[in-house]
Design a protein around this motif. Sequence first.
Motif, short mmCIF file in Angstrom:
data_model
loop_
_atom_site.label_atom_id
_atom_site.label_comp_id
_atom_site.label_asym_id
_atom_site.label_seq_id
_atom_site.Cartn_x
_atom_site.Cartn_y
_atom_site.Cartn_z
N GLY A 160 86.29 92.20 6.12
CA GLY A 160 86.33 91.19 6.95
C GLY A 160 84.54 90.35 7.39
O GLY A 160 84.07 89.08 7.03
N THR A 161 83.31 91.22 7.45
CA THR A 161 82.19 91.40 8.02
C THR A 161 81.14 91.11 6.51
O THR A 161 80.87 89.88 6.75
N GLN A 162 82.11 91.53 6.17
CA GLN A 162 80.87 91.10 4.37
C GLN A 162 81.82 89.75 3.54
O GLN A 162 80.80 88.93 3.63
N VAL A 163 83.17 89.87 3.93
CA VAL A 163 83.43 88.42 3.38
C VAL A 163 82.87 87.23 4.36
O VAL A 163 82.22 86.08 4.33
N LYS A 198 92.70 92.17 -1.31
CA LYS A 198 92.82 93.01 -0.66
C LYS A 198 93.35 92.66 0.78
O LYS A 198 94.70 93.30 1.32
N ASP A 199 92.54 91.78 0.73
CA ASP A 199 93.51 90.70 2.08
C ASP A 199 93.66 89.79 1.94
O ASP A 199 92.34 88.63 2.44
N SER A 200 94.53 88.76 2.34
CA SER A 200 94.30 87.65 2.20
C SER A 200 94.40 87.15 2.87
O SER A 200 94.02 85.25 3.19
N LYS A 201 95.12 87.59 4.26
CA LYS A 201 94.00 86.73 5.49
C LYS A 201 93.17 85.89 6.04
O LYS A 201 92.64 85.46 6.78
N GLN A 227 93.25 78.71 -3.18
CA GLN A 227 94.76 78.86 -3.28
C GLN A 227 95.34 79.40 -2.22
O GLN A 227 96.50 79.94 -1.97
N LYS A 228 94.09 80.38 -1.60
CA LYS A 228 94.38 81.24 -1.03
C LYS A 228 95.47 80.50 0.85
O LYS A 228 96.50 80.84 1.26
N LEU A 229 94.93 79.02 0.58
CA LEU A 229 95.39 78.54 1.56
C LEU A 229 96.51 77.22 1.40
O LEU A 229 96.79 76.29 2.56
#
Length: 431
Positions: free
Chosen positions: A250-253, A279-282, A310-312
């Motif tokens: 999450g930090t890297q994103v 890995k984690d779409s959330k 796309q994820k949203l």
Amino acid sequence: KMLEAKEISQLLSLLDDDNKLENVLNLFYQKFPKGECFKAGCTLSVLLNEGVLRDSQRYVAFFILYDIYKSDNLSAHPFLPVFMEAIIPHSMSSTEFSPAEQEFIVKLTKGSREITKFSGKEHFKRLQSSQGCSSTELEHIQQQYNLYLNQNQSKSYTPGISPIFVDSSASTISSSSQQQRAPVLSEDPSEETLILNLVKHCLGQDFYPEIVSPVLPLIAPRTTELFWLNADPLAEPLWDYTMGVDTSGGTQVREIMNKALRVPLQSQEEEEFISELKKDSKLVYHCGITPRRLPDLLENNPRIAIEVLQKLMLSSQITDYFSVLVNMNMSVNMNLSLHSMEVVNKLATTVDLPPEFIRLYITNCITSCQNIKDKYIQNRLVRLVCVFLQSLIRNKIVNVQEVLVEVQAFCIDFSRVREAALLFRLLKEME
């Protein structure tokens, strides 16, 4: 009224005097007559209790303090608590316990004449190696202190300061019966007697005013009141299953998204961002993107914008992002216009976009072309829009019949542009 500043300076100069204590005492009584001795004693007691004097000065102060009332019984000495504070070690004291001071005060209360023959500095040097006094040597002064407390106990539990004080001059001991006569109470005592009795209370720290608190009655509960619920002592613990989970992704994103909003990313950074989202779409909900910042992402990193949208697609926020795309002014930034159409075209081929959104987006593209005044920029945008519409028609993403009239009119208006003529021909073939 306490000592003036000038008088306190004189008192402090006596404490620094290198003369013998008997000579210092004579100077003290010359500067402070009998009516001022008690005020000076109060000042000395404060200086001793607050620990502001040097070791040699403390010896002089103790000697003067004791000599002021040495003619009285030790249990009636108003500054006896000051001596007890020094000779009895306890944790609440503001000064550090000194065995040398303990030995000095015990000799002082026993009337040792040897004390007067040395100065305060000489006493400090002589008693540096002192081990203090035994409990037997302290027994006499402890008894006198207990008697002091008992004599003042009767006045320590009144709810206020009584205006009646014991006239100490009237309390004598009969030589025949050796019994103390009842103290005479004075309604109009002298100022010194009033101050003396007050200081006995303050320095003795035995004045405890009673706090009268009535017992509160029990109030009958009302029907509208809530019931008290006793928690189950064997309640199940609530586990936090996120503890210990690696949150570095999450930090890297967030870091990559923050950079993507400002400058184009390198291919390695793009792959890392897309990999973390897979890995984690959330993580897309916590990466820092908002509808207001979507244009910045489109301009700098359209590929990242495609992955984010796309994820949203299944979230309630997607309508806000669609609204930004539909209302975007494409006539201002050609690069933004190109990336916007690339993103919508990619989304249209990978996910099901709402037909209403596609129609509105096409209308916005045509309107933007019509509003541009610069012919060069207008022709560039027209070419981009025509290529975009051809892609939508060939991939059967848009219903041609729904946009036929609007698109044909657009092609006729810009028939001078080669791509517009090709689009018009395509529409005729679709008919």
